[in-house]
Design an enzyme around this catalytic site. Structure first.
Site, PDB file in Angstrom:
ATOM      1  N   CYS A  50      -1.875   6.496   2.864  1.00  0.00           N
ATOM      2  CA  CYS A  50      -0.787   7.393   3.238  1.00  0.00           C
ATOM      3  C   CYS A  50       0.457   7.176   2.394  1.00  0.00           C
ATOM      4  CB  CYS A  50      -0.446   7.225   4.716  1.00  0.00           C
ATOM      5  SG  CYS A  50       0.086   5.562   5.165  1.00  0.00           S
ATOM      6  N   ARG A  52       0.264   5.551  -1.006  1.00  0.00           N
ATOM      7  CA  ARG A  52      -0.031   5.200  -2.395  1.00  0.00           C
ATOM      8  C   ARG A  52      -1.236   5.991  -2.886  1.00  0.00           C
ATOM      9  NH1 ARG A  52       0.385   0.378  -3.657  1.00  0.00           N
ATOM     10  NH2 ARG A  52       1.132  -0.362  -1.652  1.00  0.00           N
ATOM     11  N   HIS A  99      -1.402  -6.808  -9.357  1.00  0.00           N
ATOM     12  CA  HIS A  99      -0.967  -5.710  -8.495  1.00  0.00           C
ATOM     13  C   HIS A  99      -1.952  -5.482  -7.345  1.00  0.00           C
ATOM     14  CE1 HIS A  99       0.740  -1.892  -7.240  1.00  0.00           C
ATOM     15  NE2 HIS A  99      -0.461  -1.360  -7.334  1.00  0.00           N
ATOM     16  N   SER A 109       2.916  -3.302   0.769  1.00  0.00           N
ATOM     17  CA  SER A 109       2.839  -2.293   1.818  1.00  0.00           C
ATOM     18  C   SER A 109       4.230  -1.900   2.287  1.00  0.00           C
ATOM     19  CB  SER A 109       2.027  -2.817   3.008  1.00  0.00           C
ATOM     20  OG  SER A 109       0.689  -3.053   2.640  1.00  0.00           O
ATOM     21  N   GLU A 114       0.914  -6.015   6.633  1.00  0.00           N
ATOM     22  CA  GLU A 114      -0.047  -5.252   7.440  1.00  0.00           C
ATOM     23  C   GLU A 114      -1.451  -5.405   6.851  1.00  0.00           C
ATOM     24  OE1 GLU A 114      -1.686  -2.237   6.732  1.00  0.00           O
ATOM     25  OE2 GLU A 114      -0.899  -1.816   4.740  1.00  0.00           O
ATOM     26  N   GLY A 115      -2.432  -5.460   7.736  1.00  0.00           N
ATOM     27  CA  GLY A 115      -3.791  -5.765   7.306  1.00  0.00           C
ATOM     28  C   GLY A 115      -4.688  -4.564   7.124  1.00  0.00           C
ATOM     29  N   ALA A 193      -8.899  11.506  14.968  1.00  0.00           N
ATOM     30  CA  ALA A 193      -9.769  10.444  15.485  1.00  0.00           C
ATOM     31  C   ALA A 193     -10.233   9.523  14.371  1.00  0.00           C
ATOM     32  CB  ALA A 193     -10.983  11.053  16.198  1.00  0.00           C
ATOM     33  N   MET A 196      -6.638   5.438  11.484  1.00  0.00           N
ATOM     34  CA  MET A 196      -5.240   5.265  11.866  1.00  0.00           C
ATOM     35  C   MET A 196      -4.982   5.788  13.266  1.00  0.00           C
ATOM     36  SD  MET A 196      -2.376   4.040  10.539  1.00  0.00           S
ATOM     37  CE  MET A 196      -2.287   4.263   8.762  1.00  0.00           C
TER      38      MET A 196
END
Length: 576
Positions: A50, A52, A99, A109, A114-115, A193, A196
């Protein structure tokens, strides 16, 4: 190794550009196919989330690779190359490895630590493997990135440095209040659904919402998610599924809605949100920006005790020597902004006109009022213009009066890219919208945990190790070809010996063969071990060429060994 990555993210581009450049699943597949079909690229993988869009490739030419990958990104995103180029970043070889490893650890992130990015990297690799666009380099790279990311989360407290985008978004919705207390008893609508949306639904369920309604284009997926939520051991939430056309009705009942779909257009328009909150708040649902702006200015003038100045185009402007078409909108021709930048002659004309014009209350500034005060002010400006030749602009910001907004009755979290919820919803009364853009702004000042430094050291060590392993692997086919040539020499010499000594029995033949092999192995052992060590060091790529030259190795033999190894990797590969 000639690894190249070209991409853009929330760090390099505004959300509006990311939104337009987003790639759906079909576009990602086509981009992969076109990349490996292009001349400079032998392998390709796309990492699209969302916030990159990155294209990884194994290229044989740097400049040609950058040009080709940039062009392909522009073509498949639909954003013109000239517009896209200023927001693109390029990483090559070790910097590209660094990178991706940083991305895998959550250091790059929007919410540090965040995983979820690990799952997205895994999906990216699987997609490239399914299309056979990932060879040895990208398979090794992405597999190692997954291991580095897992190591960072298991060996450090990077998770404490940030939360998932969902958790961070809910914290922004609750405006700093405890999320569980804020969410308890609320009715939630989850649109989508996918991974995310599922995470959002699970997070809301654990937070204590009373009901979750799941809407999705594929009703079966919505039903499956609702069933999982209802049957969960750690929650006690009522969950049900509805088709997408039920969203407007469900929105009128919802207290909080989370949307994350793959739709290319808006899922919730401003009109739909207005309809859903109509009657749920005492204030009008729509706050027209222009009307609100005018009201703020008029209120500020009244509270300051000033007479409103005539605006450009009013009846008071007749016979004014100014070119009113050039006067900035929103500023009076009687104010300093109107005369900023004029020469002395024009100022004198303007002063003469103002002396007989409409009165302006300057009591607060000069203690005097009336046309004489205006003429005196403009005369002073004219004197300044005479000295310096021109008056610099001296606009003062008008006082701003906060217009109180009613407490929100509907909370919206938009995690989609491109956006699912109309940005105009930000201006609606009784609604609080948190989207990717506002999350980016809120996370810019988020504190960095001490563990971030530990993760950066892990990344640096892993980049060094990966580079060494790749350089060492680069020479392996040459070493294998050398040993194969030595084995052929031994076999040829044994065959020649048998021709000269036809009476040689099997026992003696085996002993002689073993002795010759041991001699050859001992002669080759030290140089092959040493050449692998040297090749693993920075700048060691030339040792393979030196070895081929010294032993007159056939280039095709080396290439065939390399192809055989790649074929074995292809059969045995699989996500970590």
């Amino acid at each position: 190794m000639s690894l190249l990555v070209v991409g853009l993210s929330h760090r390099s581009a505004p959300v509006s550009v990311l939104e337009r450049a987003s790639l759906n699943a079909g576009a990602q597949l086509k981009l992969l196919q076109d990349t490996v079909a292009a001349e400079p690229a032998a392998e390709a993988a796309v990492l699209a989330t969302c916030n990159r869009i990155e294209l990884y490739a194994d290229v044989d030419k740097f400049h040609a690779g950058v040009a080709e990958l940039s062009t392909l990104l522009a073509q498949h995103s639909g954003v013109g190359l000239e517009e896209l180029t200023p927001y693109l970043y390029v990483h090559y070889e070790d910097r590209a490895v660094h990178h991706l490893f940083s991305v895998a650890c959550g250091l790059d992130s929007m919410v540090v630590g965040e995983g979820q990015i690990l799952g997205q990297i895994k999906d990216s690799l699987a997609r490239a493997q399914d299309l056979h666009t990932a060879g040895r380099l990208l398979n090794d790279l992405f597999q190692q990135a997954l291991r580095v990311g897992k190591r960072a989360h298991s060996e450090t407290g990077i998770d404490r440095a940030g939360q998932s985008l969902v958790t961070f978004g809910l914290e922004q919705l609750s405006a700093g209040a405890d999320v569980q207390q804020w969410a308890r008893g609320k009715r939630a609508l989850v649109i989508g659904a996918g991974s995310m949306s599922s995470l959002a639904a699970a997070t809301l369920a654990r937070a204590g919402v009373a009901e979750i309604v799941v809407a999705n284009r594929t009703f079966e997926r919505a039903e499956r998610l609702a069933r999982i939520l209802s049957e969960g051991d750690d929650t006690d939430v009522l969950a049900r599924a509805v088709p997408m056309d039920s969203v407007p009705g469900e929105l009128t009942r919802a207290d909080v809605a989370v949307s994350c779909t793959g739709a290319t257009g808006l899922v919730l328009t401003a009109d739909a949100v207005v309809a859903s909150v109509q009657g749920r708040t005492d204030a009008p649902a729509v706050e027209d920006a222009a009307v609100a702006d005018t009201a703020v200015r008029e209120t500020a003038v009244r509270e300051a005790g000033e007479t409103p100045l005539p605006g450009a185009g009013s009846a008071a402007d007749e016979n004014c020597p100014l070119d009113l078409s050039s006067v900035p909108s929103g500023f009076s021709v009687m104010g300093e902004a109107a005369v900023a930048g004029m020469d002395a002659a024009t100022l004198e004309q303007h002063g003469a006109w103002a002396a007989g014009g409409t009165a302006v209350d300057r009591t607060r500034e000069t203690g005097r009022s009336g046309p004489e005060a205006d003429a005196e002010l403009i005369g002073a400006l004219a004197a300044t213009a005479t000295r310096v030749g021109r008056i610099p602009e001296r606009r003062r910001p008008e006082p701003v009066v906060e217009v109180p907004r009613p407490e929100p009755v509907l909370f919206l979290l938009d995690l989609a890219m491109p956006r699912d919820v109309d940005a105009a919803v930000h201006r609606l009364a009784g609604v609080r919208l948190v989207d990717i853009e506002s999350l980016a702004d809120a996370s810019a000042d988020a504190p960095m945990a001490t563990d971030v430094d530990m993760v950066r050291r892990i990344v640096a060590d892993e980049v060094t190790a990966f580079g060494a392993a790749q350089r060492a692997a680069h020479i392996t086919p040459t070493v294998v070809a050398l040993r194969s040539m030595a084995a052929d020499v031994v076999a040829g010499e044994i065959a020649r010996l048998e021709g000269r000594l036809p009476g040689l029995d099997d026992k003696h033949r085996a002993e002689i063969t073993q002795t010759v092999k041991r001699v050859v192995d001992k002669l080759l052992h030290a140089p092959t071990v040493r050449v692998k060590q040297l090749a693993a060091e920075p700048g060691g790529a030339g040792y393979a060429d030196a070895l081929r030259t010294l032993f007159d190795l056939d280039q095709e033999t080396v290439a065939s060994v390399s192809r055989a190894e790649n074929s074995t990797t292809e059969k045995n590969r699989g996500p970590a």
